[in-house]
Design a protein around this motif. Sequence first.
Motif, PDB file in Angstrom:
ATOM      1  N   GLY A   1      16.517  10.733  10.167  1.00  0.00           N
ATOM      2  CA  GLY A   1      16.021  11.368  11.390  1.00  0.00           C
ATOM      3  C   GLY A   1      14.721  10.767  11.882  1.00  0.00           C
ATOM      4  O   GLY A   1      13.966  11.395  12.634  1.00  0.00           O
ATOM      5  N   CYS A   2      14.448   9.536  11.475  1.00  0.00           N
ATOM      6  CA  CYS A   2      13.205   8.876  11.888  1.00  0.00           C
ATOM      7  C   CYS A   2      13.305   8.454  13.359  1.00  0.00           C
ATOM      8  O   CYS A   2      14.314   7.892  13.772  1.00  0.00           O
ATOM      9  N   PRO A   3      12.276   8.722  14.154  1.00  0.00           N
ATOM     10  CA  PRO A   3      12.334   8.296  15.558  1.00  0.00           C
ATOM     11  C   PRO A   3      12.315   6.779  15.692  1.00  0.00           C
ATOM     12  O   PRO A   3      11.539   6.106  15.017  1.00  0.00           O
TER      13      PRO A   3
ATOM     14  N   ALA B   1       0.820  -1.220   0.000  1.00  0.00           N
ATOM     15  CA  ALA B   1       0.000   0.000   0.000  1.00  0.00           C
ATOM     16  C   ALA B   1       0.852   1.268   0.000  1.00  0.00           C
ATOM     17  O   ALA B   1       0.523   2.244  -0.672  1.00  0.00           O
ATOM     18  N   LEU B   2       1.937   1.253   0.773  1.00  0.00           N
ATOM     19  CA  LEU B   2       2.643   2.518   1.040  1.00  0.00           C
ATOM     20  C   LEU B   2       4.129   2.481   0.677  1.00  0.00           C
ATOM     21  O   LEU B   2       4.843   3.462   0.918  1.00  0.00           O
ATOM     22  N   GLY B   3       4.600   1.346   0.129  1.00  0.00           N
ATOM     23  CA  GLY B   3       6.023   1.242  -0.164  1.00  0.00           C
ATOM     24  C   GLY B   3       6.825   1.173   1.122  1.00  0.00           C
ATOM     25  O   GLY B   3       6.266   1.064   2.218  1.00  0.00           O
ATOM     26  N   ARG B   4       8.176   1.305   0.978  1.00  0.00           N
ATOM     27  CA  ARG B   4       9.002   1.112   2.176  1.00  0.00           C
ATOM     28  C   ARG B   4       8.774   2.197   3.214  1.00  0.00           C
ATOM     29  O   ARG B   4       9.127   2.041   4.375  1.00  0.00           O
ATOM     30  N   ASP B   5       8.167   3.313   2.800  1.00  0.00           N
ATOM     31  CA  ASP B   5       7.935   4.408   3.754  1.00  0.00           C
ATOM     32  C   ASP B   5       6.916   4.075   4.837  1.00  0.00           C
ATOM     33  O   ASP B   5       6.780   4.833   5.798  1.00  0.00           O
ATOM     34  N   TYR B   6       6.232   2.949   4.685  1.00  0.00           N
ATOM     35  CA  TYR B   6       5.227   2.656   5.723  1.00  0.00           C
ATOM     36  C   TYR B   6       5.871   2.562   7.106  1.00  0.00           C
ATOM     37  O   TYR B   6       5.261   2.914   8.121  1.00  0.00           O
ATOM     38  N   ILE B   7       7.112   2.105   7.133  1.00  0.00           N
ATOM     39  CA  ILE B   7       7.799   1.936   8.423  1.00  0.00           C
ATOM     40  C   ILE B   7       8.064   3.310   9.042  1.00  0.00           C
ATOM     41  O   ILE B   7       7.736   3.572  10.208  1.00  0.00           O
ATOM     42  N   GLU B   8       8.636   4.192   8.221  1.00  0.00           N
ATOM     43  CA  GLU B   8       8.933   5.539   8.710  1.00  0.00           C
ATOM     44  C   GLU B   8       7.648   6.289   9.091  1.00  0.00           C
ATOM     45  O   GLU B   8       7.598   6.974  10.124  1.00  0.00           O
ATOM     46  N   LEU B   9       6.624   6.147   8.268  1.00  0.00           N
ATOM     47  CA  LEU B   9       5.357   6.835   8.564  1.00  0.00           C
ATOM     48  C   LEU B   9       4.807   6.406   9.918  1.00  0.00           C
ATOM     49  O   LEU B   9       4.349   7.230  10.713  1.00  0.00           O
ATOM     50  N   SER B  10       4.853   5.105  10.177  1.00  0.00           N
ATOM     51  CA  SER B  10       4.266   4.617  11.434  1.00  0.00           C
ATOM     52  C   SER B  10       5.087   5.083  12.632  1.00  0.00           C
ATOM     53  O   SER B  10       4.536   5.465  13.671  1.00  0.00           O
ATOM     54  N   LEU B  11       6.406   5.071  12.495  1.00  0.00           N
ATOM     55  CA  LEU B  11       7.251   5.504  13.615  1.00  0.00           C
ATOM     56  C   LEU B  11       7.079   6.994  13.881  1.00  0.00           C
ATOM     57  O   LEU B  11       6.970   7.431  15.028  1.00  0.00           O
ATOM     58  N   ARG B  12       7.026   7.795  12.815  1.00  0.00           N
ATOM     59  CA  ARG B  12       6.838   9.242  12.993  1.00  0.00           C
ATOM     60  C   ARG B  12       5.469   9.529  13.604  1.00  0.00           C
ATOM     61  O   ARG B  12       5.320  10.407  14.458  1.00  0.00           O
ATOM     62  N   SER B  13       4.487   8.791  13.169  1.00  0.00           N
ATOM     63  CA  SER B  13       3.146   9.008  13.688  1.00  0.00           C
ATOM     64  C   SER B  13       3.087   8.646  15.177  1.00  0.00           C
ATOM     65  O   SER B  13       2.532   9.395  15.994  1.00  0.00           O
ATOM     66  N   ALA B  14       3.685   7.512  15.544  1.00  0.00           N
ATOM     67  CA  ALA B  14       3.686   7.100  16.955  1.00  0.00           C
ATOM     68  C   ALA B  14       4.399   8.144  17.807  1.00  0.00           C
ATOM     69  O   ALA B  14       3.935   8.504  18.897  1.00  0.00           O
ATOM     70  N   ARG B  15       5.525   8.647  17.322  1.00  0.00           N
ATOM     71  CA  ARG B  15       6.270   9.650  18.100  1.00  0.00           C
ATOM     72  C   ARG B  15       5.461  10.931  18.268  1.00  0.00           C
ATOM     73  O   ARG B  15       5.440  11.529  19.345  1.00  0.00           O
ATOM     74  N   ALA B  16       4.765  11.331  17.185  1.00  0.00           N
ATOM     75  CA  ALA B  16       3.977  12.564  17.262  1.00  0.00           C
ATOM     76  C   ALA B  16       2.810  12.395  18.231  1.00  0.00           C
ATOM     77  O   ALA B  16       2.451  13.321  18.965  1.00  0.00           O
ATOM     78  N   LEU B  17       2.224  11.196  18.266  1.00  0.00           N
ATOM     79  CA  LEU B  17       1.079  10.952  19.137  1.00  0.00           C
ATOM     80  C   LEU B  17       1.484  10.876  20.603  1.00  0.00           C
ATOM     81  O   LEU B  17       0.702  11.218  21.489  1.00  0.00           O
ATOM     82  N   ASP B  18       2.697  10.376  20.857  1.00  0.00           N
ATOM     83  CA  ASP B  18       3.136  10.172  22.234  1.00  0.00           C
ATOM     84  C   ASP B  18       4.659  10.306  22.274  1.00  0.00           C
ATOM     85  O   ASP B  18       5.389   9.326  22.114  1.00  0.00           O
ATOM     86  N   PRO B  19       5.139  11.516  22.522  1.00  0.00           N
ATOM     87  CA  PRO B  19       6.575  11.811  22.363  1.00  0.00           C
ATOM     88  C   PRO B  19       7.501  10.980  23.244  1.00  0.00           C
ATOM     89  O   PRO B  19       8.679  10.851  22.924  1.00  0.00           O
ATOM     90  N   THR B  20       7.024  10.429  24.380  1.00  0.00           N
ATOM     91  CA  THR B  20       7.950   9.674  25.235  1.00  0.00           C
ATOM     92  C   THR B  20       7.746   8.160  25.144  1.00  0.00           C
ATOM     93  O   THR B  20       8.348   7.410  25.901  1.00  0.00           O
ATOM     94  N   LEU B  21       6.898   7.748  24.220  1.00  0.00           N
ATOM     95  CA  LEU B  21       6.707   6.303  24.042  1.00  0.00           C
ATOM     96  C   LEU B  21       7.968   5.698  23.440  1.00  0.00           C
ATOM     97  O   LEU B  21       8.590   6.272  22.548  1.00  0.00           O
ATOM     98  N   ARG B  22       8.345   4.497  23.936  1.00  0.00           N
ATOM     99  CA  ARG B  22       9.523   3.818  23.406  1.00  0.00           C
ATOM    100  C   ARG B  22       9.109   3.035  22.161  1.00  0.00           C
ATOM    101  O   ARG B  22       8.202   2.201  22.213  1.00  0.00           O
TER     102      ARG B  22
END
Length: 361
Positions: free
Chosen positions: A232-234, A178-199
């Motif tokens: 710079g992906c979280p 669906a999203l190409g290899r960027d799906y990994i980066e998108l999900s990590l960036r989204s998780a970080r934005a939603l909860d900045p201190t989540l591991r």
Amino acid sequence: MAAAGLPLGCARGQPAQPVASLPPLRQQARAAGRGFGAAIRSEILAADPAYGALFAAEAELLTPEWEAKWEALQPEEGRFDFAPLAPLLAFAQANQQRLRGHALLWHEAMPPWLPAALGEGQARARGIMETHLATVLAQTRATIRDWDVVNEPIANPPGSDNPQPGDNPLRETPWFRALGRDYIELSLRSARALDPTLRLTINEYGIEEATPDAEIKRARMLGLLRHLLERGCPLDALGIQAHLQMRRPFRADVFARFVGQVRDMGLAVLITELDVREPDALAPSIEARDAAVAARTAEFVGAAVSAGCRNVITWGLSDRDSWLVKEPAVARRDGATTRGLPFDDAFQRKPMWQALAGAMR
Ligand code: 9MR
């Protein structure tokens, strides 16, 4: 004096303490500044008090074996269900345990609607990802501080079980399509934005042993991690599942070098799903089988701990409930019960338990 069970190595001239009387793994690990845990299942917890007692005593970290997968949390689009996860959260709280989240994005345990919906275009796929992450992370924010954001993103190379044809280093999952290899980066960036201190953790298997396919998979993983970090992906940690197989060679130096390479990138490394599949030809006695599993565990966990892994999680505690026994694709064909976890069917500590205790100390 040691009666039943094997004596734990103790100072010369001193009587060995019976294994059953030694402090539980969570305590021994904690005393050494480490964390020990195991995957847990809510339906067994509800049915069997002895199962709960074992997990309360021995595990400080808990991973829901199914209850936090997409299939459980969003069985129909837009209908979220946290009921199966709730008893595990309550149990963890009652027993001063930490629950890990497993897993936000995975190509298995997908509800039937999901792969079809992901095929409906990039914008739709991104929307589905965003909604799931936002809803789940908001709901679990107070209780789960460590999530496997992406599970098993690397393609199995030729020579491994279930190889993926072609040379794409990434597994061609519905998310990838669906999203190409960027799906990994998108999900990590989204998780970080939603909860900045989540591991944020990426979790993977088949990267532990000294086989050519595992070597390729390690290189692929290093390539992915490098790519993400350069952009710079979280990302905070790599989870190494460690579903070990005795028919595959293990080399502590090879494994430790890999863990070192990942840690040199600034990431933590933890062992997330340890168990041991016994060889096709079993030794004639239970004692010899258990000694072999314990030796492999001691070697593996010893290497992991020395290389800087602080947390070790096994995929269940007892052979009775192990996927190695229950899952037809991996169960033994000779009818024997795989003895790949630290406790036997009757919840007795096995030599693998001693190996874990020794390595974590
Ligand atoms: O052990 C899990 C089994 O009970 C489930 O049926 C299965 C599908 O949800 O997942 C198993 O756990 C897997 C884990 O989530 C990811 N790594 C491999 C594990 C064993 O298949």
